[in-house]
Design a protein around this motif. Structure first.
Motif, PDB file in Angstrom:
ATOM      1  N   ARG A  37       0.814  -1.209   0.000  1.00 55.68           N
ATOM      2  CA  ARG A  37       0.000   0.000   0.000  1.00 55.68           C
ATOM      3  C   ARG A  37       0.851   1.264   0.000  1.00 55.68           C
ATOM      4  O   ARG A  37       0.597   2.166  -0.811  1.00 55.68           O
ATOM      5  CB  ARG A  37      -0.989   0.005   1.157  1.00 55.68           C
ATOM      6  N   TRP A  40       2.055   1.772  -3.481  1.00 52.84           N
ATOM      7  CA  TRP A  40       0.992   2.219  -4.363  1.00 52.84           C
ATOM      8  C   TRP A  40       0.690   3.699  -4.153  1.00 52.84           C
ATOM      9  O   TRP A  40       0.550   4.470  -5.102  1.00 52.84           O
ATOM     10  CB  TRP A  40      -0.275   1.389  -4.154  1.00 52.84           C
ATOM     11  N   ARG A  41       0.643   4.119  -2.926  1.00 50.87           N
ATOM     12  CA  ARG A  41       0.331   5.524  -2.671  1.00 50.87           C
ATOM     13  C   ARG A  41       1.432   6.431  -3.186  1.00 50.87           C
ATOM     14  O   ARG A  41       1.165   7.518  -3.692  1.00 50.87           O
ATOM     15  CB  ARG A  41       0.159   5.753  -1.173  1.00 50.87           C
ATOM     16  N   SER A  44       1.079   6.595  -6.856  1.00 46.08           N
ATOM     17  CA  SER A  44      -0.085   7.395  -7.175  1.00 46.08           C
ATOM     18  C   SER A  44       0.166   8.884  -6.972  1.00 46.08           C
ATOM     19  O   SER A  44      -0.210   9.715  -7.788  1.00 46.08           O
ATOM     20  CB  SER A  44      -1.239   6.913  -6.307  1.00 46.08           C
ATOM     21  N   GLY A  45       0.816   9.190  -5.861  1.00 42.34           N
ATOM     22  CA  GLY A  45       1.105  10.598  -5.575  1.00 42.34           C
ATOM     23  C   GLY A  45       2.005  11.216  -6.628  1.00 42.34           C
ATOM     24  O   GLY A  45       1.733  12.305  -7.143  1.00 42.34           O
ATOM     25  N   GLY A  47       2.550  10.118  -9.660  1.00 45.86           N
ATOM     26  CA  GLY A  47       1.879  10.139 -10.953  1.00 45.86           C
ATOM     27  C   GLY A  47       0.949  11.333 -11.063  1.00 45.86           C
ATOM     28  O   GLY A  47       0.841  11.978 -12.100  1.00 45.86           O
ATOM     29  N   GLN A  48       0.326  11.638  -9.949  1.00 46.88           N
ATOM     30  CA  GLN A  48      -0.644  12.720  -9.950  1.00 46.88           C
ATOM     31  C   GLN A  48       0.012  14.086  -9.980  1.00 46.88           C
ATOM     32  O   GLN A  48      -0.408  14.982 -10.701  1.00 46.88           O
ATOM     33  CB  GLN A  48      -1.518  12.576  -8.701  1.00 46.88           C
ATOM     34  N   ARG A  49       1.059  14.246  -9.192  1.00 45.56           N
ATOM     35  CA  ARG A  49       1.659  15.565  -9.032  1.00 45.56           C
ATOM     36  C   ARG A  49       2.905  15.789  -9.886  1.00 45.56           C
ATOM     37  O   ARG A  49       3.400  16.907  -9.963  1.00 45.56           O
ATOM     38  CB  ARG A  49       2.048  15.777  -7.570  1.00 45.56           C
ATOM     39  N   GLU A  59       2.719  13.967   3.513  1.00 46.34           N
ATOM     40  CA  GLU A  59       1.551  14.787   3.842  1.00 46.34           C
ATOM     41  C   GLU A  59       0.379  14.466   2.930  1.00 46.34           C
ATOM     42  O   GLU A  59      -0.740  14.267   3.390  1.00 46.34           O
ATOM     43  CB  GLU A  59       1.898  16.271   3.733  1.00 46.34           C
ATOM     44  N   GLN A  60       0.667  14.392   1.652  1.00 48.66           N
ATOM     45  CA  GLN A  60      -0.427  14.162   0.718  1.00 48.66           C
ATOM     46  C   GLN A  60      -1.122  12.833   0.962  1.00 48.66           C
ATOM     47  O   GLN A  60      -2.337  12.741   0.916  1.00 48.66           O
ATOM     48  CB  GLN A  60       0.086  14.190  -0.731  1.00 48.66           C
ATOM     49  N   SER A  61      -0.328  11.804   1.247  1.00 47.99           N
ATOM     50  CA  SER A  61      -0.933  10.476   1.318  1.00 47.99           C
ATOM     51  C   SER A  61      -1.045   9.949   2.741  1.00 47.99           C
ATOM     52  O   SER A  61      -1.312   8.768   2.940  1.00 47.99           O
ATOM     53  CB  SER A  61      -0.132   9.506   0.459  1.00 47.99           C
ATOM     54  N   ALA A  62      -0.873  10.851   3.702  1.00 43.52           N
ATOM     55  CA  ALA A  62      -1.089  10.494   5.100  1.00 43.52           C
ATOM     56  C   ALA A  62      -0.268   9.293   5.540  1.00 43.52           C
ATOM     57  O   ALA A  62      -0.764   8.365   6.146  1.00 43.52           O
ATOM     58  CB  ALA A  62      -2.573  10.235   5.361  1.00 43.52           C
ATOM     59  N   GLU A 139     -14.374  14.272   7.898  1.00 45.71           N
ATOM     60  CA  GLU A 139     -13.006  14.678   7.610  1.00 45.71           C
ATOM     61  C   GLU A 139     -12.723  16.072   8.143  1.00 45.71           C
ATOM     62  O   GLU A 139     -11.736  16.284   8.851  1.00 45.71           O
ATOM     63  CB  GLU A 139     -12.748  14.645   6.095  1.00 45.71           C
TER      64      GLU A 139
ATOM     65  N   ILE B   3      -5.266  11.053 -14.932  1.00 49.28           N
ATOM     66  CA  ILE B   3      -4.695  10.936 -13.604  1.00 49.28           C
ATOM     67  C   ILE B   3      -5.763  10.559 -12.579  1.00 49.28           C
ATOM     68  O   ILE B   3      -6.959  10.640 -12.848  1.00 49.28           O
ATOM     69  CB  ILE B   3      -3.993  12.224 -13.137  1.00 49.28           C
ATOM     70  N   LEU B   4      -5.293  10.145 -11.415  1.00 55.37           N
ATOM     71  CA  LEU B   4      -6.197   9.775 -10.332  1.00 55.37           C
ATOM     72  C   LEU B   4      -5.959  10.738  -9.192  1.00 55.37           C
ATOM     73  O   LEU B   4      -4.825  10.920  -8.754  1.00 55.37           O
ATOM     74  CB  LEU B   4      -5.899   8.354  -9.874  1.00 55.37           C
ATOM     75  N   LEU B   6      -5.808  11.199  -5.695  1.00 57.14           N
ATOM     76  CA  LEU B   6      -5.770  10.356  -4.501  1.00 57.14           C
ATOM     77  C   LEU B   6      -6.678  10.887  -3.399  1.00 57.14           C
ATOM     78  O   LEU B   6      -7.413  10.142  -2.769  1.00 57.14           O
ATOM     79  CB  LEU B   6      -4.335  10.257  -3.982  1.00 57.14           C
ATOM     80  N   TYR B  12      -9.028   5.412  -0.460  1.00 63.37           N
ATOM     81  CA  TYR B  12      -8.058   6.191   0.294  1.00 63.37           C
ATOM     82  C   TYR B  12      -8.721   7.054   1.355  1.00 63.37           C
ATOM     83  O   TYR B  12      -8.289   7.086   2.506  1.00 63.37           O
ATOM     84  CB  TYR B  12      -7.233   7.062  -0.653  1.00 63.37           C
ATOM     85  N   LEU B  17      -9.572   8.276   6.933  1.00 57.87           N
ATOM     86  CA  LEU B  17     -10.491   8.693   7.987  1.00 57.87           C
ATOM     87  C   LEU B  17     -10.554   7.655   9.105  1.00 57.87           C
ATOM     88  O   LEU B  17     -10.409   7.970  10.295  1.00 57.87           O
ATOM     89  CB  LEU B  17     -11.885   8.893   7.385  1.00 57.87           C
TER      90      LEU B  17
END
Lengths: 149, 149
Positions: A37, A40-41, A44-45, A47-49, A59-62, A139, B3-4, B6, B12, B17
């Motif tokens: 996990r 993957w995060r 993902s992070g 890829g996104q940014r 920070e982004q993915s906790a 949240e 893109i995804l 997150l 996620y 949470l």
DNA sequence: TTTCGATGGCTACAAATGAAACCAGTTTGG
DNA sequence: CCAAACTGGTTTCATTTGTAGCCATCGAAA
């Protein structure tokens, strides 16, 4: 005597649901690429940014620093990302996906979206709205008092 | 390029949470009695139902057998529960809280309820309804297809 | 009955996690 | 300028978790 009904206790319900969903989704990236996990995060992070530092990723993915550190190390070992030292601050590294990493990301995105879609497909429109609102409310309720004195 | 995001990806969001809430609540039973989450759930399950087998506990509280096994062992070590062998089936053990265990449970219940209340206190009535509905919908969406062919 | 597949529960080992200490490098305040 | 406090990131070690296999017992089927 006063009892607590575990099955309707919010922290328990949330955890169980998240655990089930997350476990189910983890099959996708585990089966496909053998990712954990945190890995993957991270994928993902980035890829996104596009480019992020380890701290920003955390920070982004906790994720805890150590999780990030290990995930980044593993993705680097796979040559899915590279580190480029910051010009001004030599402690900082900027992380970027390589072609291979980006390819994996591009492959994962539709799978992730499909998974989410299927998850929501079983619900009515009203129910989907309910989750959206409910989660958002919880949240913001949480994050707002994270900052203690 | 696709893109995804997150931060808005349901698995996620749910996980983050639940993790935050659960981590926060864990302070309650950790600080008070040095319990782990499996131990707390075991205590809670037995307090609620009176007597259960390990398997039943696992089902009720969504825990892996080994978690249950270890939690039970620890609570037994503390003399918070006792095992009584089943009359008919000698593999089965019925677990029951002792006086001490029950005392701990009785002490925890109001704390748990207060925690939940505070969590919900930040939300409007409508938002509370939303979570209730949303979670319920997702839950039933999941459990229904757990039973594969 | 005997045997064979399930089931309740435990344990041994491997992998994932978290806390705390650590190493560079950086900022700040004297 | 320099020491002290701080920050980005890694490592070490203890704890927690999961997987797989085990043991004993049970139920069904031969």
């Amino acid at each position: 005597m006063d009892i607590l009904e575990l099955e309707s206790f919010l922290p328990y319900r949330l955890y169980r649901l998240a655990d089930a969903v997350s476990r189910e989704f983890s099959k996708v990236y585990k089966d496909r690429h053998g990712l954990t996990r945190p890995e993957w995060r991270t994928l993902s992070g980035l890829g996104q940014r596009g480019t992020m530092t380890a701290t920003a990723l955390g920070e982004q993915s906790a994720m805890h620093k150590t999780k990030v550190s290990r995930a980044v190390a593993e993705l680097e070992r796979r040559r899915w990302l590279v580190r480029t030292p910051d010009e001004d601050d030599r402690r900082v590294e900027h992380l970027t996906l390589t072609k291979a990493g980006l390819a994996a990301y591009r492959e994962m995105v539709p799978l992730a979206k499909a998974f989410e879609r299927e998850l929501l497909a079983k619900l009515s429109v009203g129910e989907r709205g309910s989750i959206a609102r409910g989660l958002a409310a919880l949240e913001s309720g949480l994050t707002s008092d994270k900052n203690g004195p």
